[in-house]
Design a protein around this motif. Structure first.
Motif, mmCIF file in Angstrom:
data_model
loop_
_atom_site.group_PDB
_atom_site.id
_atom_site.type_symbol
_atom_site.label_atom_id
_atom_site.label_comp_id
_atom_site.label_asym_id
_atom_site.label_seq_id
_atom_site.Cartn_x
_atom_site.Cartn_y
_atom_site.Cartn_z
ATOM 1 N N LEU A 73 -34.865 -20.056 -24.208
ATOM 2 C CA LEU A 73 -35.123 -20.576 -22.865
ATOM 3 C C LEU A 73 -34.536 -21.969 -22.695
ATOM 4 C CD1 LEU A 73 -36.604 -20.475 -20.100
ATOM 5 C CD2 LEU A 73 -38.577 -21.474 -21.268
ATOM 6 N N THR A 74 -34.779 -22.831 -23.679
ATOM 7 C CA THR A 74 -34.301 -24.213 -23.578
ATOM 8 C C THR A 74 -32.779 -24.278 -23.565
ATOM 9 O OG1 THR A 74 -36.284 -24.978 -24.741
ATOM 10 C CG2 THR A 74 -34.414 -26.484 -24.637
ATOM 11 N N VAL A 75 -32.157 -23.634 -24.541
ATOM 12 C CA VAL A 75 -30.695 -23.681 -24.632
ATOM 13 C C VAL A 75 -30.059 -23.000 -23.425
ATOM 14 C CG1 VAL A 75 -28.702 -22.931 -25.982
ATOM 15 C CG2 VAL A 75 -30.721 -23.807 -27.144
ATOM 16 N N GLY A 76 -30.624 -21.860 -23.015
ATOM 17 C CA GLY A 76 -30.060 -21.129 -21.886
ATOM 18 C C GLY A 76 -30.117 -21.919 -20.589
ATOM 19 N N MET A 77 -31.263 -22.539 -20.315
ATOM 20 C CA MET A 77 -31.402 -23.302 -19.073
ATOM 21 C C MET A 77 -30.486 -24.522 -19.060
ATOM 22 S SD MET A 77 -33.408 -21.919 -16.867
ATOM 23 C CE MET A 77 -33.696 -23.341 -15.819
ATOM 24 N N LEU A 78 -30.444 -25.243 -20.178
ATOM 25 C CA LEU A 78 -29.616 -26.449 -20.219
ATOM 26 C C LEU A 78 -28.127 -26.109 -20.144
ATOM 27 C CD1 LEU A 78 -31.524 -28.627 -22.849
ATOM 28 C CD2 LEU A 78 -31.619 -28.738 -20.357
ATOM 29 N N LEU A 79 -27.720 -25.042 -20.821
ATOM 30 C CA LEU A 79 -26.315 -24.641 -20.746
ATOM 31 C C LEU A 79 -25.955 -24.135 -19.354
ATOM 32 C CD1 LEU A 79 -25.647 -22.841 -24.160
ATOM 33 C CD2 LEU A 79 -24.844 -25.089 -23.407
ATOM 34 N N PHE A 135 -34.373 -30.875 -16.176
ATOM 35 C CA PHE A 135 -34.609 -29.531 -16.699
ATOM 36 C C PHE A 135 -35.023 -29.578 -18.171
ATOM 37 C CE2 PHE A 135 -32.473 -28.241 -12.879
ATOM 38 C CZ PHE A 135 -32.986 -26.990 -12.603
ATOM 39 N N GLY A 136 -34.541 -30.585 -18.905
ATOM 40 C CA GLY A 136 -34.930 -30.708 -20.307
ATOM 41 C C GLY A 136 -36.415 -30.957 -20.465
#
Length: 220
Positions: A73-79, A135-136
């Motif tokens: 979730l974290t990596v996907g949203m930030l990317l 978003f982070g």
């Protein structure tokens, strides 16, 4: 009064994003120790059931799944947000060549003639940087809630699996040594239940602390 509606909508949307990022950055800078303490408490909370998870493949899979989900979730949203910059930022140059358009807010007082390159770069960098912060922070709390939910699920599985071992049917009551074994075996489920209750209380205390930490951020 409002001029071009499309431009005003873009300005307001970008303003809210920038303002949200600035507010969250201010909270993070001011309460840095609070967030560090929250991370340490989460690690301590995970350590309570770590030994149990290492002995039970089902519980271990729940923990691994929650960590994978939180990371994805974290990596996907930030990317995803970062990739939007490569699509959005070149649009003024591609769609309106020669018109000196800016990505978000236009400088109507000088028709974008002064410091055009600097203004373009500032809007791009500020947009990416503050949107990543905004978003982070959201992803941080979402990841924590996913992991805490997994801890509750692990706890519920532990409670379901609590069973009293009826050793008295397998051993004779005449042997004192076996009688002690029976007593200890019957006390073990009670001890495990007490541990589950204590773990549940620890999780609830952490949730209260998480809510208090997250409340100011949730309003932005």
């Amino acid at each position: 009064i409002w001029g071009d509606l499309d431009e005003m909508t873009l300005v307001f949307a970008n303003t809210f994003t920038i303002a949200s990022g600035l507010v969250k950055l201010a909270f993070c800078t001011r309460d840095r120790g609070l967030y560090s303490a929250l991370a340490r408490r989460l690690d301590a909370l995970l350590s309570v059931q770590r030994a149990v998870c290492s002995e039970d493949p089902e519980l271990a899979s729940i923990l691994r799944g929650s960590r994978k989900q939180a990371a994805s979730l974290t990596v996907g949203m930030l990317l995803m947000m970062f990739s939007q910059g490569f699509v959005w930022f070149p649009i003024p140059v591609v769609a309106h060549p020669g018109e000196r358009r800016l990505p978000f807010a236009q400088h109507n007082w000088d028709n974008n003639t002064n410091y055009y390159g600097l203004s373009y770069a500032v809007q791009c960098v500020a947009g990416v940087y503050l949107s990543q912060i905004s978003f982070g922070m959201d992803c941080l709390f979402a990841a924590i809630m996913i992991i805490v939910a997994a801890e509750l699920k692990i706890l519920s599985c532990r409670i379901v699996k609590l069973e009293a071992d009826d050793i008295s049917k397998q051993v004779g009551e005449s042997d004192d040594r076996l009688g002690d074994t029976t007593l200890r075996a019957r006390q073990k489920p009670y001890s495990n239940l007490c541990q589950c209750i204590e773990t549940h209380q620890n999780i609830l205390r952490f949730v209260v602390r998480l809510q208090n930490t997250m409340s100011p951020i949730a309003m932005t």
